[in-house]
Scaffold this active site. Structure first.
Site, PDB file in Angstrom:
ATOM      1  N   PRO A 138      -8.738  13.590  19.581  1.00 24.12           N
ATOM      2  CA  PRO A 138      -7.614  14.222  20.063  1.00 24.12           C
ATOM      3  C   PRO A 138      -6.283  13.478  19.901  1.00 24.12           C
ATOM      4  CG  PRO A 138      -8.590  12.666  21.854  1.00 24.12           C
ATOM      5  CD  PRO A 138      -9.495  12.620  20.666  1.00 24.12           C
ATOM      6  N   CYS A 139      -5.892  13.681  18.598  1.00 23.26           N
ATOM      7  CA  CYS A 139      -4.681  13.055  18.151  1.00 23.26           C
ATOM      8  C   CYS A 139      -3.501  13.793  18.839  1.00 23.26           C
ATOM      9  CB  CYS A 139      -4.640  13.461  16.642  1.00 23.26           C
ATOM     10  SG  CYS A 139      -4.643  15.009  15.939  1.00 23.26           S
ATOM     11  N   HIS A 140      -3.478  14.895  19.598  1.00 19.78           N
ATOM     12  CA  HIS A 140      -2.198  15.299  20.179  1.00 19.78           C
ATOM     13  C   HIS A 140      -2.076  14.509  21.456  1.00 19.78           C
ATOM     14  CE1 HIS A 140      -6.022  16.954  22.147  1.00 19.78           C
ATOM     15  NE2 HIS A 140      -5.641  16.999  23.357  1.00 19.78           N
TER      16      HIS A 140
END
Length: 170
Positions: A138-140
């Protein structure tokens, strides 16, 4: 490399698997063919080594997990990821980011410190930009130090939408 277009309420996500695990996962596209092509490109796969799959336990598991995720049910993706395409530093960053739980965010600087590279904010950003398995990694959930969203492969609107879905209004 095996691939599939997975239908969700938001569109079709393209997914590719290697023997080691999930090698690519795209954001949604309107058409399944677009999603498949994007996933194959993301995984660095040529047409000769790509095989579209249909009814497969990996596809079913990911489809169910994505359904729960987009329904806002708090899904955390417990799927094997193929880390082989990443440098050791990028792998370290992405594996650390994968630990960020739903509803939480960290800053680029915090991630840099966690991977032993204080001051490595740009390097962390580069690692996140190379992420091939959005949502699963989940780089967001990584934002600027001032709390604003920062960059995202899918653009700021997608990043903000994903964070809102997860209960992180920015």
């Amino acid at each position: 490399m095996d691939g599939a277009a997975i239908k969700t309420t938001r569109g079709y996500l393209g997914a590719c698997w290697s023997a080691a695990g999930l090698a690519a996962l795209t954001l949604p596209f309107p058409q399944p063919a677009e999603a498949l092509l994007a996933a194959a490109r993301c995984a660095g796969c040529s047409g000769a080594e790509f095989r579209q799959i249909g009814d497969d336990s990996r596809v079913t598991a990911l489809e169910q997990a994505l359904g729960r995720y987009f329904a806002g049910d708090g899904e955390e993706f417990d799927l094997p990821v193929d880390w082989s395409a990443y440098t050791p530093f990028r792998r370290r960053v992405l594996q650390e980011v994968r630990k960020i739980s739903r509803g939480r965010v960290l800053s680029y600087g915090q991630v840099a410190a966690l991977v032993g590279c204080p001051g490595g904010v740009r390097a962390v950003g580069g690692a996140l930009g190379a992420n091939r398995t959005v949502l699963v990694v989940p780089c967001h959930r990584v934002v600027r130090g001032d709390g604003t969203p920062g960059g995202f492969t899918g653009g700021p609107a997608w990043k903000e939408a994903l964070l809102r879905l997860e209960g992180c209004g920015l």
